[in-house]
Scaffold this active site. Structure first.
Site, PDB file in Angstrom:
ATOM      1  N   ASP A   1      -6.164  -2.971  -1.383  1.00  0.00           N
ATOM      2  CA  ASP A   1      -6.311  -3.188   0.052  1.00  0.00           C
ATOM      3  C   ASP A   1      -6.664  -1.913   0.814  1.00  0.00           C
ATOM      4  O   ASP A   1      -6.845  -1.957   2.032  1.00  0.00           O
ATOM      5  CB  ASP A   1      -5.004  -3.766   0.618  1.00  0.00           C
ATOM      6  CG  ASP A   1      -4.677  -5.131   0.032  1.00  0.00           C
ATOM      7  OD1 ASP A   1      -5.596  -5.955  -0.074  1.00  0.00           O
ATOM      8  OD2 ASP A   1      -3.511  -5.363  -0.330  1.00  0.00           O
ATOM      9  N   ASP A   2      -6.757  -0.797   0.117  1.00  0.00           N
ATOM     10  CA  ASP A   2      -7.055   0.472   0.763  1.00  0.00           C
ATOM     11  C   ASP A   2      -8.504   0.497   1.243  1.00  0.00           C
ATOM     12  O   ASP A   2      -9.435   0.246   0.466  1.00  0.00           O
ATOM     13  CB  ASP A   2      -6.808   1.617  -0.234  1.00  0.00           C
ATOM     14  CG  ASP A   2      -6.987   2.973   0.419  1.00  0.00           C
ATOM     15  OD1 ASP A   2      -5.992   3.514   0.905  1.00  0.00           O
ATOM     16  OD2 ASP A   2      -8.125   3.476   0.431  1.00  0.00           O
ATOM     17  N   LEU A   3      -8.689   0.794   2.522  1.00  0.00           N
ATOM     18  CA  LEU A   3     -10.041   0.769   3.091  1.00  0.00           C
ATOM     19  C   LEU A   3     -10.941   1.798   2.438  1.00  0.00           C
ATOM     20  O   LEU A   3     -12.135   1.559   2.226  1.00  0.00           O
ATOM     21  CB  LEU A   3      -9.969   0.998   4.602  1.00  0.00           C
ATOM     22  CG  LEU A   3     -11.307   0.957   5.348  1.00  0.00           C
ATOM     23  CD1 LEU A   3     -12.011  -0.381   5.137  1.00  0.00           C
ATOM     24  CD2 LEU A   3     -11.081   1.220   6.837  1.00  0.00           C
ATOM     25  N   GLY A   4     -10.385   2.973   2.091  1.00  0.00           N
ATOM     26  CA  GLY A   4     -11.189   3.996   1.431  1.00  0.00           C
ATOM     27  C   GLY A   4     -11.681   3.557   0.066  1.00  0.00           C
ATOM     28  O   GLY A   4     -12.829   3.824  -0.308  1.00  0.00           O
TER      29      GLY A   4
ATOM     30  N   TRP B   1       0.835  -1.212   0.000  1.00  0.00           N
ATOM     31  CA  TRP B   1       0.000   0.000   0.000  1.00  0.00           C
ATOM     32  C   TRP B   1       0.864   1.254   0.000  1.00  0.00           C
ATOM     33  O   TRP B   1       0.602   2.203  -0.748  1.00  0.00           O
ATOM     34  CB  TRP B   1      -0.921  -0.001   1.213  1.00  0.00           C
ATOM     35  CG  TRP B   1      -1.801   1.218   1.298  1.00  0.00           C
ATOM     36  CD1 TRP B   1      -3.037   1.385   0.730  1.00  0.00           C
ATOM     37  CD2 TRP B   1      -1.500   2.454   1.961  1.00  0.00           C
ATOM     38  NE1 TRP B   1      -3.522   2.646   1.015  1.00  0.00           N
ATOM     39  CE2 TRP B   1      -2.597   3.315   1.762  1.00  0.00           C
ATOM     40  CE3 TRP B   1      -0.410   2.908   2.710  1.00  0.00           C
ATOM     41  CZ2 TRP B   1      -2.635   4.606   2.290  1.00  0.00           C
ATOM     42  CZ3 TRP B   1      -0.437   4.202   3.229  1.00  0.00           C
ATOM     43  CH2 TRP B   1      -1.548   5.030   3.023  1.00  0.00           C
TER      44      TRP B   1
END
Length: 217
Positions: A169-172, A150
């Site tokens: 994999d970025d939550l946003g 990331w």
């Protein structure tokens, strides 16, 4: 959500036509994203400054912290070197207690000093990395403690300005996709990749709009 880093420089005006082409392509390829693009408006993706050491040191500061807290620590970190350049040697000479005093955790001090040691022993420069493909850059830099996929993807987007990066994999990104495509749960990596197929070769621009979509009412 770990947010992209602050303090960036605007991209050259010569990129404006490229943005226009990318945005038109995305709107035609993905009408739902197109609606978001219309709501958000002009793409204001901007670029960081600094060499590789500075860029990755900043990323270490911002990991797992709110933007407000990380920004305060980052500015205190810069103040440590206001009378000298931020170099690998300077970081290695800085006592751990001093770094703890500006807000670094013990783990992040290990990451920061491992980065400095890798810089000294021959980690490629940004200019050298620019000659490599995205995945080669990722594999080169994740050898440094505390630097994961990331983090390198953020470097690709905001420092090297690569056009086709999708941080799965970025939550946003996951939260934005869930909202835009009305999914019951946060999408997994496979689903993010499936949705993102329509965005090639402009996944970076799409990702920026996905992040911005979370700010819409």
């Amino acid at each position: 959500m770990e947010k992209p880093f602050p303090e960036r420089l605007s991209l050259p005006l010569s990129c404006m036509n490229d943005y226009a082409i990318a945005i038109q392509t995305l709107k035609l390829a993905d009408p739902r994203l197109g609606t978001v693009i219309d709501q958000v408006g002009e793409c204001k993706l901007t670029q960081q400054s600094g060499d590789l050491l500075h860029s990755l040191a900043r990323s270490i500061v911002y990991q797992q912290l709110s933007t407000k807290a990380a920004t305060a620590i980052y500015h205190r970190f810069l103040e440590l070197y206001r009378d000298r350049a931020i170099t690998a040697e300077a970081i290695l000479e800085t006592p751990d207690e001093t770094l703890r005093g500006v807000g670094f955790s013990r783990q992040k001090i290990v990451y920061l000093k491992d980065l400095a040691q890798n810089i000294q022993t021959g980690l490629p420069t940004l200019e050298e990395l620019e000659e490599l493909e995205d995945e080669a850059i990722i594999q080169t830099l994740i050898k440094v403690k505390g630097i994961g996929r990331w983090t390198v993807q953020m470097l690709l987007i905001f420092r090297l300005h690569r056009w086709n990066v999708l941080p799965v994999d970025d939550l946003g990104i996951r939260a934005g996709i869930r909202r835009i495509y009305q999914l019951e749960e946060l999408p997994n990596k496979k689903t993010v990749l499936q949705v993102g197929q329509a965005w090639n070769p402009y996944c970076t621009i799409a990702s920026w709009y996905i992040w911005r979509s979370l700010e819409l009412p």
